[in-house]
Design a protein around this motif. Structure first.
Motif, mmCIF file in Angstrom:
data_model
loop_
_atom_site.group_PDB
_atom_site.id
_atom_site.type_symbol
_atom_site.label_atom_id
_atom_site.label_comp_id
_atom_site.label_asym_id
_atom_site.label_seq_id
_atom_site.Cartn_x
_atom_site.Cartn_y
_atom_site.Cartn_z
ATOM 1 N N LYS A 1 -8.434 -2.080 -10.143
ATOM 2 C CA LYS A 1 -7.900 -0.821 -10.670
ATOM 3 C C LYS A 1 -7.026 -0.082 -9.661
ATOM 4 N N ASP A 2 -7.118 -0.474 -8.386
ATOM 5 C CA ASP A 2 -6.277 0.149 -7.368
ATOM 6 C C ASP A 2 -4.830 -0.303 -7.466
ATOM 7 N N VAL A 3 -4.587 -1.417 -8.151
ATOM 8 C CA VAL A 3 -3.214 -1.888 -8.356
ATOM 9 C C VAL A 3 -2.621 -1.105 -9.525
ATOM 10 N N ARG A 4 -1.754 -0.183 -9.200
ATOM 11 C CA ARG A 4 -1.178 0.715 -10.221
ATOM 12 C C ARG A 4 0.098 0.165 -10.837
ATOM 13 N N HIS A 5 0.808 -0.686 -10.093
ATOM 14 C CA HIS A 5 2.098 -1.184 -10.575
ATOM 15 C C HIS A 5 2.261 -2.647 -10.201
ATOM 16 N N ILE A 6 2.933 -3.390 -11.089
ATOM 17 C CA ILE A 6 3.352 -4.766 -10.829
ATOM 18 C C ILE A 6 4.852 -4.843 -11.099
ATOM 19 N N VAL A 7 5.617 -5.214 -10.086
ATOM 20 C CA VAL A 7 7.067 -5.366 -10.227
ATOM 21 C C VAL A 7 7.370 -6.856 -10.210
ATOM 22 N N LEU A 8 8.051 -7.337 -11.241
ATOM 23 C CA LEU A 8 8.264 -8.776 -11.410
ATOM 24 C C LEU A 8 9.705 -9.174 -11.129
ATOM 25 N N GLN B 1 14.629 4.300 -9.088
ATOM 26 C CA GLN B 1 13.709 5.181 -9.794
ATOM 27 C C GLN B 1 12.934 4.433 -10.881
ATOM 28 N N LEU B 2 12.266 3.384 -10.492
ATOM 29 C CA LEU B 2 11.366 2.695 -11.404
ATOM 30 C C LEU B 2 10.236 3.642 -11.768
ATOM 31 N N ASP B 3 9.854 3.649 -13.027
ATOM 32 C CA ASP B 3 8.962 4.669 -13.563
ATOM 33 C C ASP B 3 7.613 4.711 -12.839
ATOM 34 N N GLY B 4 7.387 5.785 -12.088
ATOM 35 C CA GLY B 4 6.125 5.971 -11.396
ATOM 36 C C GLY B 4 6.090 5.418 -9.995
ATOM 37 N N LEU B 5 7.145 4.723 -9.586
ATOM 38 C CA LEU B 5 7.183 4.116 -8.262
ATOM 39 C C LEU B 5 7.985 4.963 -7.286
ATOM 40 N N PRO B 6 7.683 4.860 -5.996
ATOM 41 C CA PRO B 6 8.456 5.619 -5.009
ATOM 42 C C PRO B 6 9.891 5.115 -4.943
ATOM 43 N N GLU C 1 0.865 -1.179 0.000
ATOM 44 C CA GLU C 1 0.000 0.000 0.000
ATOM 45 C C GLU C 1 0.900 1.227 0.000
ATOM 46 N N ALA C 2 1.084 1.810 -1.180
ATOM 47 C CA ALA C 2 1.911 3.010 -1.327
ATOM 48 C C ALA C 2 1.010 4.242 -1.380
ATOM 49 N N ALA C 3 1.621 5.405 -1.363
ATOM 50 C CA ALA C 3 0.854 6.653 -1.297
ATOM 51 C C ALA C 3 -0.051 6.836 -2.511
ATOM 52 N N ASP C 4 0.392 6.401 -3.684
ATOM 53 C CA ASP C 4 -0.363 6.642 -4.914
ATOM 54 C C ASP C 4 -1.087 5.403 -5.428
ATOM 55 N N GLY C 5 -1.257 4.388 -4.606
ATOM 56 C CA GLY C 5 -1.957 3.190 -5.044
ATOM 57 C C GLY C 5 -1.233 1.945 -4.606
#
Length: 275
Positions: A93-100, A171-176, A38-42
């Motif tokens: 839709k609340d899942v904004r990013h998936i890091v694999l 600095q993954l694009d869009g991630l904290p 649960e991050a600040a932006d999703g």
């Protein structure tokens, strides 16, 4: 950031302790440890486990036959990342990013359950997974139907800044900035760990860089069946051994700063769920 530790796929290989080192019966017990942040932006998922289409046996078939049969995979709808996200009161839709960590069938099956998510993976892994000419093992492990509808995928070169002696992609694009990828090739050519900086210290999800917590101990050991499976699935054996040795050193020298775990060890999952 609040982190949930999920099991998004249970394997019950015939052989019991031969695979997990402790089962008393015929069947072993291996989890598929994923993380929901649960991050600040999703929400951010680290790996997805098996997907809803795998559980519902949609056509065309997405899973191969060999490895799910060897692992005796138990596909249950309630174990999918999607259903667990919903059980926590969120929506897909609340899942904004998936890091694999990598694109193996048991780590990437749920990607398309989150169509609005941006997918992050090392470039070498995506290239290997989409290569037209592949070995038998690669054809079994990489299942392009699992991600062919992804609209937003960001890939990264393996180099990066220093992180405890490892190269790390920051600095993954869009991630904290608290979330980064640590290249750990060997299991696959583009395999990565995912590190998260928390108030309690670093968490390092090593994916399948190793498969049992005993491998990081002073007297490194692992169940024989799991050792055979690991060797078969290793794309670059020497790189896998080198990275495992580096992870042992990391645990030895920075145990107070970093909590290291892998994807298929139930003891790791239970420990982290307890906090």
């Amino acid at each position: 950031m609040h982190i949930h530790h999920l099991n998004c796929g249970t394997h019950k290989p015939i052989g019991g302790a031969f695979f997990d080192g402790k089962s008393k019966g015929v069947l072993g017990d291996l989890c598929t440890h994923c993380m929901l942040i649960e991050a600040a932006d999703g929400l951010v998922l680290v790996d997805t486990g098996y997907g809803l289409q795998d559980v519902l046996h949609t056509q065309p078939r997405r899973l191969a036959y060999t490895w799910p049969a060897v692992l005796n995979t138990r596909l249950r709808e309630e174990d999918t990342a999607l259903r667990q996200v919903e059980a926590l009161g969120f929506d897909a839709k609340d899942v904004r990013h998936i890091v694999l960590t990598h694109l193996d069938f048991d780590h990437a099956g749920g990607i398309e359950d989150f169509p609005e998510a941006r997918v992050h993976v090392l470039e070498a892994e995506k290239d290997a997974a989409e290569r037209k000419r592949r070995s038998f093992v690669a054809n079994q492990r990489y299942r392009p139907l699992m991600w062919d509808d992804v609209r937003d995928c960001r890939t990264y070169a393996a180099g990066g800044e220093d992180w405890f002696g490892f190269e790390a992609v920051r600095q993954l694009d869009g991630l904290p900035p608290e979330i980064l990828m640590v290249p750990l090739k060997g299991h696959t050519i583009g395999h990565a760990g995912v590190a998260i900086d928390t108030p309690e210290g670093w968490l390092l999800n090593d994916g399948d860089a190793y498969l049992n917590h005993g491998q990081l101990g002073q007297q490194a050991h692992m169940p024989l069946g799991l050792k055979v499976y690991e060797r078969i699935m290793a794309t670059e054996v020497e790189a896998a051994r080198d990275n495992l040795e580096r992870l042992r050193e990391l645990k030895r020298d920075h145990a107070r700063d970093i909590d290291i775990f892998c994807s298929h060890d139930n003891d790791d999952l239970t420990r982290l769920r307890r906090g």
